[in-house]
Design a protein around this motif. Sequence first.
Motif, PDB file in Angstrom:
ATOM      1  N   GLU A  39     139.134  91.319  25.988  1.00 25.35           N
ATOM      2  CA  GLU A  39     138.862  90.468  25.597  1.00 25.35           C
ATOM      3  C   GLU A  39     137.234  91.809  25.105  1.00 25.35           C
ATOM      4  N   ILE A  40     136.569  91.441  23.800  1.00 27.67           N
ATOM      5  CA  ILE A  40     136.259  92.573  23.618  1.00 27.67           C
ATOM      6  C   ILE A  40     134.983  92.086  24.036  1.00 27.67           C
ATOM      7  N   SER A  41     133.925  93.544  24.927  1.00 31.38           N
ATOM      8  CA  SER A  41     132.643  92.941  25.221  1.00 31.38           C
ATOM      9  C   SER A  41     131.760  92.684  24.322  1.00 31.38           C
ATOM     10  N   THR A  42     130.448  91.929  24.822  1.00 33.20           N
ATOM     11  CA  THR A  42     129.308  92.056  23.910  1.00 33.20           C
ATOM     12  C   THR A  42     128.983  93.264  23.389  1.00 33.20           C
ATOM     13  N   GLU A  43     128.169  94.002  23.373  1.00 36.83           N
ATOM     14  CA  GLU A  43     128.361  95.622  24.188  1.00 36.83           C
ATOM     15  C   GLU A  43     129.658  96.469  23.141  1.00 36.83           C
ATOM     16  N   PHE A  44     130.163  96.222  23.206  1.00 34.43           N
ATOM     17  CA  PHE A  44     131.487  96.769  22.294  1.00 34.43           C
ATOM     18  C   PHE A  44     131.399  96.204  21.133  1.00 34.43           C
ATOM     19  N   ARG A  45     131.821  95.052  21.172  1.00 32.16           N
ATOM     20  CA  ARG A  45     131.550  94.165  19.473  1.00 32.16           C
ATOM     21  C   ARG A  45     129.861  94.738  18.480  1.00 32.16           C
ATOM     22  N   ASN A  46     128.943  94.982  19.499  1.00 27.40           N
ATOM     23  CA  ASN A  46     128.224  95.129  18.925  1.00 27.40           C
ATOM     24  C   ASN A  46     128.055  96.581  18.164  1.00 27.40           C
ATOM     25  N   GLU A  47     128.407  97.424  18.741  1.00 27.11           N
ATOM     26  CA  GLU A  47     128.801  98.796  18.558  1.00 27.11           C
ATOM     27  C   GLU A  47     129.428  98.687  17.369  1.00 27.11           C
ATOM     28  N   LEU A  48     130.538  97.904  17.415  1.00 28.42           N
ATOM     29  CA  LEU A  48     132.473  97.215  15.920  1.00 28.42           C
ATOM     30  C   LEU A  48     131.146  97.555  14.722  1.00 28.42           C
ATOM     31  N   ASN A  49     130.619  96.423  14.858  1.00 29.44           N
ATOM     32  CA  ASN A  49     129.929  95.461  14.126  1.00 29.44           C
ATOM     33  C   ASN A  49     128.383  96.789  13.549  1.00 29.44           C
ATOM     34  N   THR A  50     127.937  97.519  14.491  1.00 25.68           N
ATOM     35  CA  THR A  50     127.218  98.572  13.483  1.00 25.68           C
ATOM     36  C   THR A  50     127.414  99.473  13.090  1.00 25.68           C
ATOM     37  N   LEU A  51     129.325  99.716  13.593  1.00 21.54           N
ATOM     38  CA  LEU A  51     129.896 100.401  12.419  1.00 21.54           C
ATOM     39  C   LEU A  51     130.311  99.866  11.080  1.00 21.54           C
ATOM     40  N   LEU A  52     130.694  98.697  11.266  1.00 23.69           N
ATOM     41  CA  LEU A  52     131.017  98.379   9.964  1.00 23.69           C
ATOM     42  C   LEU A  52     129.915  98.355   8.883  1.00 23.69           C
ATOM     43  N   GLU A  53     128.519  97.969   9.646  1.00 23.69           N
ATOM     44  CA  GLU A  53     127.380  97.535   8.772  1.00 23.69           C
ATOM     45  C   GLU A  53     127.068  99.409   8.357  1.00 23.69           C
ATOM     46  N   ASN A  54     127.619 100.340   8.625  1.00 23.50           N
ATOM     47  CA  ASN A  54     127.406 101.040   8.371  1.00 23.50           C
ATOM     48  C   ASN A  54     127.895 101.848   7.860  1.00 23.50           C
ATOM     49  N   LYS A  55     128.753 101.234   7.390  1.00 26.27           N
ATOM     50  CA  LYS A  55     129.803 101.896   6.528  1.00 26.27           C
ATOM     51  C   LYS A  55     131.110 103.215   7.343  1.00 26.27           C
ATOM     52  N   ASP A  56     130.813 103.171   8.588  1.00 24.28           N
ATOM     53  CA  ASP A  56     131.520 104.547   9.818  1.00 24.28           C
ATOM     54  C   ASP A  56     132.937 104.221   9.572  1.00 24.28           C
ATOM     55  N   TYR A  57     133.883 103.869   8.330  1.00 26.85           N
ATOM     56  CA  TYR A  57     135.046 103.299   8.925  1.00 26.85           C
ATOM     57  C   TYR A  57     135.587 104.027   9.563  1.00 26.85           C
ATOM     58  N   ASP A  58     135.626 105.977   9.422  1.00 28.22           N
ATOM     59  CA  ASP A  58     136.364 106.594  10.677  1.00 28.22           C
ATOM     60  C   ASP A  58     135.670 106.561  11.341  1.00 28.22           C
ATOM     61  N   ALA A  59     134.595 106.360  11.909  1.00 27.08           N
ATOM     62  CA  ALA A  59     134.659 106.075  14.065  1.00 27.08           C
ATOM     63  C   ALA A  59     135.117 104.855  13.696  1.00 27.08           C
ATOM     64  N   LEU A  60     134.658 103.506  12.979  1.00 31.03           N
ATOM     65  CA  LEU A  60     135.966 102.614  13.486  1.00 31.03           C
ATOM     66  C   LEU A  60     136.819 102.258  13.884  1.00 31.03           C
ATOM     67  N   ALA A  61     137.815 103.380  12.788  1.00 33.16           N
ATOM     68  CA  ALA A  61     138.930 103.459  13.257  1.00 33.16           C
ATOM     69  C   ALA A  61     139.342 103.873  14.650  1.00 33.16           C
ATOM     70  N   ILE A  62     138.399 104.920  14.855  1.00 30.25           N
ATOM     71  CA  ILE A  62     138.749 105.793  16.105  1.00 30.25           C
ATOM     72  C   ILE A  62     137.829 104.857  17.342  1.00 30.25           C
ATOM     73  N   ALA A  63     137.349 104.030  17.335  1.00 34.62           N
ATOM     74  CA  ALA A  63     137.000 102.647  18.068  1.00 34.62           C
ATOM     75  C   ALA A  63     138.112 102.144  18.192  1.00 34.62           C
ATOM     76  N   THR A  64     138.867 101.165  17.394  1.00 37.48           N
ATOM     77  CA  THR A  64     139.302  99.962  17.521  1.00 37.48           C
ATOM     78  C   THR A  64     141.364 100.836  17.755  1.00 37.48           C
ATOM     79  N   VAL A  65     141.662 101.560  17.711  1.00 36.52           N
ATOM     80  CA  VAL A  65     142.829 102.014  17.525  1.00 36.52           C
ATOM     81  C   VAL A  65     143.149 102.194  18.491  1.00 36.52           C
ATOM     82  N   ARG A  66     142.755 102.423  19.858  1.00 36.59           N
ATOM     83  CA  ARG A  66     143.355 102.391  20.918  1.00 36.59           C
ATOM     84  C   ARG A  66     144.008 100.968  22.081  1.00 36.59           C
TER      85      ARG A  66
END
Length: 193
Positions: A39-66
Motif C-alpha cells: 500500500e502507498i502511505s499517505t505521506e509517500f503519496r503526498n511526496e509523489l504528488n508533489t514531485l508530479l506537480e513540480n514536474k520533477d520527473y527524475d526524482a519521481l522515477a527514482i522514488a517509484t522504481v524500487r
Amino acid sequence: MVNAIKKLLVGIVLLIGIVGVIGISGCGEKEVVLKDRIEISTEFRNELNTLLENKDYDALAIATVRDMNNNTELNAMYYFAQTMDAFYNDGNMMNYYFEQIPLEYKEHYGKLLKEEQKEYIASLQEELDAEKTKYKDKPPVIGETKEQLKTSSWGLPYDINKTTTGDNVSEQWVYDDGKYVYLDDGIVTAIQE
C-alpha cells in the motif's frame, strides 16, 4: 532561431505521435496485471504528488522504481516519469515508456502528457516569436544566418540568384531599390545598399 524552429517541429511531431499512441491504446495489447502487494502511505503519496506537480520527473522515477512491480499506481507513475524524461531528452523511447503504463492509468497520464506537450509547444512558440521580434526591426548584419536575414527589416527578397561551386553555395538576394545581400553557405558575407 533554427534551434527554436527545430524544437517546435519536434514538439509537434511528438504531440502527434502520442495522440496516436493514446488513440490506439488497448488495441490488441497484452495487459500485464500487477498485484498490489504493498500500500502507498499517505505521506509517500503526498511526496509523489508533489514531485508530479513540480514536474520533477527524475526524482519521481527514482522514488517509484524500487516498488514499481509491487503496486500498479507506482508502476504507472514510474513509467509516466520515464515517458516525460524521454519527451524532453530522448523522444525515441517516449512511446515505449508510455505503452508500459497500466491500462487503467493510460487515460489519466495521457491527459497529463498532452497538457505538458501543449505547454512545451507554447513555450517554443513564444521563443520563436521572441527570436523573430528580435530581428524584425533590424537591418541585415554580416555574419547572421539566412533565417535571421529573413526576419530582418528587409524581409524576403523578390529574387535570389544562386551559384554552386564544389562545396560552396553562394546566393545573391535581390531587394527593391537596388539593395543586395550576399550569402556564402547560408551566412551573410556582404550587404549592398
